[in-house]
Write a protein that holds these residues in place. Structure first.
Motif, PDB file in Angstrom:
ATOM      1  N   PRO A  66      13.810  68.905  81.508  1.00  0.00           N
ATOM      2  CA  PRO A  66      12.623  68.168  81.975  1.00  0.00           C
ATOM      3  C   PRO A  66      11.368  68.369  81.114  1.00  0.00           C
ATOM      4  CG  PRO A  66      13.740  69.189  83.832  1.00  0.00           C
ATOM      5  CD  PRO A  66      14.426  69.686  82.585  1.00  0.00           C
ATOM      6  N   SER A  67      11.245  69.505  80.471  1.00  0.00           N
ATOM      7  CA  SER A  67      10.062  69.752  79.644  1.00  0.00           C
ATOM      8  C   SER A  67      10.133  69.036  78.295  1.00  0.00           C
ATOM      9  CB  SER A  67       9.882  71.257  79.409  1.00  0.00           C
ATOM     10  OG  SER A  67      10.924  71.755  78.584  1.00  0.00           O
ATOM     11  N   CYS A  68      11.252  68.396  78.012  1.00  0.00           N
ATOM     12  CA  CYS A  68      11.468  67.772  76.701  1.00  0.00           C
ATOM     13  C   CYS A  68      11.662  66.265  76.772  1.00  0.00           C
ATOM     14  CB  CYS A  68      12.685  68.409  76.022  1.00  0.00           C
ATOM     15  SG  CYS A  68      12.511  70.175  75.756  1.00  0.00           S
ATOM     16  N   VAL A  69      11.268  65.656  77.874  1.00  0.00           N
ATOM     17  CA  VAL A  69      11.407  64.212  78.016  1.00  0.00           C
ATOM     18  C   VAL A  69      10.344  63.531  77.152  1.00  0.00           C
ATOM     19  CG1 VAL A  69      11.267  62.265  79.618  1.00  0.00           C
ATOM     20  CG2 VAL A  69      12.364  64.389  80.339  1.00  0.00           C
ATOM     21  N   PRO A  70      10.767  62.679  76.220  1.00  0.00           N
ATOM     22  CA  PRO A  70       9.781  61.976  75.387  1.00  0.00           C
ATOM     23  C   PRO A  70       9.025  60.931  76.205  1.00  0.00           C
ATOM     24  CG  PRO A  70      12.011  61.303  74.800  1.00  0.00           C
ATOM     25  CD  PRO A  70      12.139  62.353  75.851  1.00  0.00           C
ATOM     26  N   PRO A  71       7.833  60.534  75.735  1.00  0.00           N
ATOM     27  CA  PRO A  71       7.125  59.447  76.410  1.00  0.00           C
ATOM     28  C   PRO A  71       8.007  58.200  76.449  1.00  0.00           C
ATOM     29  CG  PRO A  71       5.723  60.478  74.756  1.00  0.00           C
ATOM     30  CD  PRO A  71       7.106  61.048  74.582  1.00  0.00           C
ATOM     31  N   GLU A  72       7.915  57.469  77.530  1.00  0.00           N
ATOM     32  CA  GLU A  72       8.766  56.298  77.730  1.00  0.00           C
ATOM     33  C   GLU A  72       8.706  55.326  76.559  1.00  0.00           C
ATOM     34  OE1 GLU A  72       9.101  52.615  80.892  1.00  0.00           O
ATOM     35  OE2 GLU A  72       8.322  54.530  81.603  1.00  0.00           O
TER      36      GLU A  72
END
Length: 158
Positions: A66-72
């Motif tokens: 979850p801490s590594c989700v790129p911007p949409e």
């Protein structure tokens, strides 16, 4: 070599190679693309070492930490070919690409890397760097950092 030692060797090579390439694009215009998000470790590292660059990410699924989700707006989810086409159509110009796609079957991975190479070439800036876990075609092979065995990670110029 144990699987643990092999994994450590791969991750160290990946980190050292990305740091090496990031230093070489400091005065170069262009974005970054991480081809294969996985659990997000490499993407997270790229954010840290290149905080002022736009980092595009392409992967089939979003399943990272979850801490590594790129911007949409920077995450292109889907099969590599149409996503690279979409990236090219966006006008993005890439100074550094990290190629980390793979099925875990060497022959299939090499075939996919060769097939995707021309699409990667379309988005690269001239002289841009590619750090890859698989052999690519149509790029200038170059020597990476001395800390990395030649067969562990591959380095190219566009």
């Amino acid at each position: 070599m144990s699987r643990l030692d092999s994994m450590l060797r791969r991750l160290t090579a990946q980190r050292d190679g990305l740091n090496w390439a990031a230093a070489r694009i400091r005065d170069m215009d262009g974005d970054v693309v991480d081809l294969g998000l996985g659990n997000g470790r490499t993407y997270d590292h790229l954010r840290e070492i290149l905080p002022d660059r736009r980092i595009w990410v392409i992967d089939r699924v979003l399943q990272c930490h979850p801490s590594c989700v790129p911007p949409e707006q920077d995450f292109l989810q889907g099969e590599a070919e149409p996503m690279l086409e979409k990236l090219a159509a966006s006008g993005a110009r890439i100074a550094l690409a990290h190629y980390d796609f793979g099925f875990g079957i060497k022959e299939k991975d090499v075939e996919e890397a060769a097939r995707l190479s021309p699409l990667i070439a379309r988005v690269m800036v001239p002289g841009g760097y590619i750090v890859s876990g698989q052999p690519l075609v149509g790029f200038e092979p170059i020597k990476g950092p001395d800390t990395i065995a030649p067969d562990r990670y591959l380095f190219y110029r566009a």
